[in-house]
Each structure stands twice: as C-alpha cells, then as structure tokens.
Design an enzyme around this catalytic site. Structure first.
Site, PDB file in Angstrom:
ATOM      1  N   CYS A   6       0.839  -1.207   0.000  1.00  0.00           N
ATOM      2  CA  CYS A   6       0.000   0.000   0.000  1.00  0.00           C
ATOM      3  C   CYS A   6       0.873   1.256   0.000  1.00  0.00           C
ATOM      4  O   CYS A   6       1.768   1.404   0.836  1.00  0.00           O
ATOM      5  CB  CYS A   6      -0.907  -0.037   1.231  1.00  0.00           C
ATOM      6  SG  CYS A   6      -1.733   1.516   1.561  1.00  0.00           S
ATOM      7  N   CYS A   9       0.716   3.162   3.284  1.00  0.00           N
ATOM      8  CA  CYS A   9       1.500   2.487   4.328  1.00  0.00           C
ATOM      9  C   CYS A   9       2.991   2.748   4.116  1.00  0.00           C
ATOM     10  O   CYS A   9       3.744   2.926   5.080  1.00  0.00           O
ATOM     11  CB  CYS A   9       1.201   0.996   4.341  1.00  0.00           C
ATOM     12  SG  CYS A   9      -0.407   0.571   5.061  1.00  0.00           S
ATOM     13  N   ASP A  32      -1.501  16.441  -0.451  1.00  0.00           N
ATOM     14  CA  ASP A  32      -1.836  15.642  -1.627  1.00  0.00           C
ATOM     15  C   ASP A  32      -0.879  16.011  -2.759  1.00  0.00           C
ATOM     16  O   ASP A  32      -0.603  17.186  -3.012  1.00  0.00           O
ATOM     17  CB  ASP A  32      -3.290  15.894  -2.051  1.00  0.00           C
ATOM     18  CG  ASP A  32      -3.786  14.845  -3.030  1.00  0.00           C
ATOM     19  OD1 ASP A  32      -4.686  14.081  -2.662  1.00  0.00           O
ATOM     20  OD2 ASP A  32      -3.266  14.784  -4.177  1.00  0.00           O
ATOM     21  N   HIS A  48      -3.774  -0.036   8.378  1.00  0.00           N
ATOM     22  CA  HIS A  48      -4.271  -0.223   7.013  1.00  0.00           C
ATOM     23  C   HIS A  48      -5.661  -0.844   7.007  1.00  0.00           C
ATOM     24  O   HIS A  48      -5.845  -1.971   7.464  1.00  0.00           O
ATOM     25  CB  HIS A  48      -3.319  -1.124   6.213  1.00  0.00           C
ATOM     26  CG  HIS A  48      -3.795  -1.352   4.815  1.00  0.00           C
ATOM     27  ND1 HIS A  48      -3.489  -0.503   3.791  1.00  0.00           N
ATOM     28  CD2 HIS A  48      -4.594  -2.310   4.291  1.00  0.00           C
ATOM     29  CE1 HIS A  48      -4.062  -0.922   2.676  1.00  0.00           C
ATOM     30  NE2 HIS A  48      -4.741  -2.023   2.960  1.00  0.00           N
ATOM     31  N   ASN A  88     -13.740   9.263  -0.224  1.00  0.00           N
ATOM     32  CA  ASN A  88     -14.270   8.534  -1.371  1.00  0.00           C
ATOM     33  C   ASN A  88     -14.363   7.062  -1.010  1.00  0.00           C
ATOM     34  O   ASN A  88     -13.372   6.444  -0.599  1.00  0.00           O
ATOM     35  CB  ASN A  88     -13.351   8.726  -2.586  1.00  0.00           C
ATOM     36  CG  ASN A  88     -13.422  10.139  -3.136  1.00  0.00           C
ATOM     37  OD1 ASN A  88     -14.484  10.754  -3.135  1.00  0.00           O
ATOM     38  ND2 ASN A  88     -12.299  10.669  -3.591  1.00  0.00           N
ATOM     39  N   THR A  96      -9.020   5.799  -5.396  1.00  0.00           N
ATOM     40  CA  THR A  96      -7.901   5.204  -6.145  1.00  0.00           C
ATOM     41  C   THR A  96      -6.854   4.597  -5.218  1.00  0.00           C
ATOM     42  O   THR A  96      -6.041   3.780  -5.660  1.00  0.00           O
ATOM     43  CB  THR A  96      -7.212   6.253  -7.042  1.00  0.00           C
ATOM     44  OG1 THR A  96      -6.736   7.322  -6.219  1.00  0.00           O
ATOM     45  CG2 THR A  96      -8.160   6.793  -8.098  1.00  0.00           C
ATOM     46  N   HIS A  99      -6.522   2.688   1.099  1.00  0.00           N
ATOM     47  CA  HIS A  99      -6.184   2.865   2.518  1.00  0.00           C
ATOM     48  C   HIS A  99      -7.012   4.101   2.898  1.00  0.00           C
ATOM     49  O   HIS A  99      -6.759   5.192   2.367  1.00  0.00           O
ATOM     50  CB  HIS A  99      -4.668   3.123   2.660  1.00  0.00           C
ATOM     51  CG  HIS A  99      -4.200   3.377   4.057  1.00  0.00           C
ATOM     52  ND1 HIS A  99      -3.082   2.754   4.587  1.00  0.00           N
ATOM     53  CD2 HIS A  99      -4.647   4.201   5.032  1.00  0.00           C
ATOM     54  CE1 HIS A  99      -2.877   3.179   5.826  1.00  0.00           C
ATOM     55  NE2 HIS A  99      -3.814   4.068   6.119  1.00  0.00           N
ATOM     56  N   HIS A 101      -8.698   7.343   3.654  1.00  0.00           N
ATOM     57  CA  HIS A 101      -8.091   8.664   3.847  1.00  0.00           C
ATOM     58  C   HIS A 101      -9.160   9.732   3.788  1.00  0.00           C
ATOM     59  O   HIS A 101     -10.145   9.609   3.068  1.00  0.00           O
ATOM     60  CB  HIS A 101      -7.010   8.932   2.793  1.00  0.00           C
ATOM     61  CG  HIS A 101      -7.439   8.649   1.394  1.00  0.00           C
ATOM     62  ND1 HIS A 101      -7.502   7.358   0.889  1.00  0.00           N
ATOM     63  CD2 HIS A 101      -7.852   9.465   0.401  1.00  0.00           C
ATOM     64  CE1 HIS A 101      -7.931   7.403  -0.363  1.00  0.00           C
ATOM     65  NE2 HIS A 101      -8.158   8.677  -0.690  1.00  0.00           N
ATOM     66  N   HIS A 103      -9.794  13.515   2.761  1.00  0.00           N
ATOM     67  CA  HIS A 103      -9.301  14.692   2.054  1.00  0.00           C
ATOM     68  C   HIS A 103      -9.705  15.929   2.856  1.00  0.00           C
ATOM     69  O   HIS A 103     -10.860  16.054   3.263  1.00  0.00           O
ATOM     70  CB  HIS A 103      -9.951  14.810   0.670  1.00  0.00           C
ATOM     71  CG  HIS A 103      -9.599  13.713  -0.286  1.00  0.00           C
ATOM     72  ND1 HIS A 103      -8.636  13.867  -1.256  1.00  0.00           N
ATOM     73  CD2 HIS A 103     -10.089  12.458  -0.444  1.00  0.00           C
ATOM     74  CE1 HIS A 103      -8.560  12.748  -1.977  1.00  0.00           C
ATOM     75  NE2 HIS A 103      -9.429  11.872  -1.501  1.00  0.00           N
TER      76      HIS A 103
END
Ligand code: AMP
Ligand code: ZN
Length: 112
Positions: A6, A9, A32, A48, A88, A96, A99, A101, A103
């Site tokens: 990942c 990770c 980002d 993870h 998302n 995409t 793991h 996340h 934003h």
C-alpha cells in the site's frame, strides 16, 4: 497493521517521501501530491484498512480520532476560513488508494 503493497502504508513507514504537516502515534497528515484545491491535505490512520465500508470498532474509533484532530490541523495549514472533508468510498466515487483517507480541502472559496 500496515500493508507492504500500500502506497500510504509506505508513506507511514517513510519508504516513500511525503510533505507531512502533522503526525502522532495514530495518524499522519500530508499534502496531496496532485492538489485539487489551494490547500489539499490527506489524513490517514497508521493502520491499514481499505474502505470506509466494513470498518470494525477500532477502525471507526480511528476515524473519530482523526475527525477530532482535523479542525486544529486545518486551521494551522491555511484553512482558517473553512474547509471541506471528503472520503471517497469505492471506485465509482473515485477512490484510487485503498487505505482509508480523509481529504481536507480549503484555502480558498470552494465551488460545490
Ligand atoms: P482517492 O481518489 O480518494 O483515493 O484519493 C487518493 C489521493 O491520493 C489523490 O488525491 C492523489 O493525488 C493522492 N496521492 C496519490 N499518491 C500520493 C502520494 N505519493 N503522495 C501524496 N498524495 C498522493
Ligand atoms: Zn495502507
């Protein structure tokens, strides 16, 4: 637990560089690489799990922990006038990296 395959990770382990803005024992926040707002940060747990769907209790607590920390981190990184949080879930939503996340987007007036 981290996953050797990942990308996030690998960022946690320091195997891939990132522009970190906050780190503690449970979470990491970094810029980002392809920002879609003037300020675009990603908050990840140091654990993870690929999807918001199917989280266990511990993983849900990590999301809550990050949500508690994010207001201060956002304010200290150019989002004092507001910010937007996005997660998302799944490929059709544009996920995409698998793991989970959060934003954090701001630093300007955001169109909806
Ligand atoms: P999502 O589409 O919700 O899965 O978001 C993944 C985000 O990770 C995208 O906004 C990418 O620009 C960002 N991203 C991918 N690789 C990296 C990286 N190595 N460092 C920072 N951000 C990344
Ligand atoms: Zn991971």
């Amino acid at each position: 637990m981290l996953d050797n395959n990942c990308i996030f990770c690998k960022i946690i382990k320091g195997e891939i560089p990132s522009a970190k803005v906050y780190e503690d024992e449970k979470m990491l926040v970094f810029k980002d690489i392809q920002p879609k707002a003037k300020v675009h940060l990603l908050a990840i747990a140091k654990n993870h799990f690929p999807y918001l769907d199917g989280m266990d209790g511990e993983q849900t607590e990590l999301i809550a922990y990050m949500l508690k920390k994010i207001p201060q981190i956002a304010k200290e990184n150019g989002c004092e006038n507001g910010y937007r949080l996005i997660i998302n879930q799944g490929e059709s939503a544009g996920q995409t990296v698998f793991h989970v996340h959060i934003h954090i987007m701001g630093g300007e007036i955001l169109p909806w």
